[in-house]
Design an enzyme around this catalytic site. Structure first.
Site, PDB file in Angstrom:
ATOM      1  CB  SER A 146      -0.879   0.064   1.412  1.00  0.00           C
ATOM      2  OG  SER A 146      -1.487   1.290   1.510  1.00  0.00           O
ATOM      3  CE1 TYR A 157      -3.978  -2.205   5.246  1.00  0.00           C
ATOM      4  CE2 TYR A 157      -3.247  -0.018   4.705  1.00  0.00           C
ATOM      5  CZ  TYR A 157      -3.834  -1.184   4.267  1.00  0.00           C
ATOM      6  OH  TYR A 157      -3.796  -1.308   3.031  1.00  0.00           O
TER       7      TYR A 157
END
Ligand code: NAP
Length: 275
Positions: A146, A157
């Site tokens: 990501s 995350y």
């Protein structure tokens, strides 16, 4: 006579293929001629995608699995090899975000992210290398990270995606002498069910801004209907990318000659949301 599609005779596995980016990658690889094994927890959408691939003349299989369980990741790879005798492309895409901060988050949510985004991906990498070596494949391992891995303060995350970048880079070095390339993909904000664990008011705000509807039902942890996501993305394209564009980038990377490593890819919309 038309040339055979670029991945004809190859076997590909895509994790997290029941939704979003994984589903788009499975379709793209299937259209390119690969025999695709789709894995995730929800059978129905994967059966529908497998049917789409087969109706277009391709081959597909569905393996329902909770990939936080390492045995189920290993069984997935074994199943693809058992059916086709080989493995050429492994896309470790399944992942999720619980956006709460460190002060307010819960260890259960951290564990879920670490188990899926990091451990399952690691087990997928290892099982794929063993299967690719066993059949002498010119293989590709695609890890979906990501843009959160490009920021230092992207939360728990983000920490899992920093780990993915580190794993991809380390594996790439370990495999320099093998005919297996590692591709690390860092999507920006893409219109999928990624926001399913976000505050429902945030998701509703997006739907409202896009004009898709004020009456969209949003329940934390639940997916949105496909037609809502499909209607929302073109209206919000400055802020939300299309999963198909990530899939096209993956197809480009895995169809290069084996001595060409498309090592890192960022696919993002023009304006960047912090994930
Ligand atoms: N969308 C974005 O903005 C964005 C940006 C950067 C990176 N990413 C990354 O892209 C990847 C795909 O996410 P997405 O955006 O496509 O989100 P998504 O639409 O929510 O898809 C996530 C996929 O992961 C699967 N999954 C979740 N938990 C699982 C488990 N325990 N076992 C097996 N499969 C599981 C889901 O399957 P079920 O629904 O069947 O459980 C689903 O197929 C993730 O790694 C994510 O971190 C997304």
């Amino acid at each position: 006579m038309s040339p055979s599609p670029p991945l004809s005779g190859r076997t590909a596995i895509v994790t997290g293929a029941s939704s979003g980016i994984g589903r788009a990658i499975a379709l793209e690889l299937g259209r390119a001629g690969a025999h695709v094994f789709l894995s995730g927890r929800s059978r129905e959408p994967m059966d529908a995608t497998a049917k789409q691939i087969e109706q277009a003349g391709g081959r597909a299989g569905v393996v329902v699995a909770d990939l936080r369980d390492e045995g189920q990741v290993q069984d997935l790879v074994a199943e693809a090899v058992r059916e086709t005798g080989r493995l050429d492309v492994m896309v470790n895409n399944a992942g999720l975000s619980h956006p709460a901060g460190i002060v307010d988050g819960s260890p259960g949510e951290w564990r879920e992210m670490l188990e899926l985004n990091v451990l399952s991906l690691l087990v997928g990498c290892q099982a794929a290398v063993r299967a690719m070596r066993a059949c002498g494949a010119e293989g590709h391992i695609v890890n979906v990270s990501s843009i959160a891995a490009q920021r230092r303060d992207s939360g728990v995350y983000g920490a899992t995606k920093h780990a993915v970048n580190c794993i991809s880079a380390t594996l790439r070095t370990e495999l320099e002498e093998d005919s297996i390339r590692v591709v690390n993909v860092m999507p920006g904000a893409i219109a999928t069910n990624f926001a399913r664990n976000f505050d429902p008011e945030f998701v509703k705000g997006f739907a409202k801004m896009s004009g898709v509807g004020e009456d969209v039902e949003v329940t934390r942890g639940e997916k949105l209907p496909d037609d809502v996501i499909e209607a929302l993305q073109p209206k919000m394209k400055q802020l939300l990318g299309n999963a198909e564009d990530v899939a096209k980038a993956v197809l480009y990377a895995v169809t290069q000659p084996i001595e060409v490593n498309v090592a890192e890819i960022v696919v993002r919309p023009p304006k960047q949301l912090n994930l």
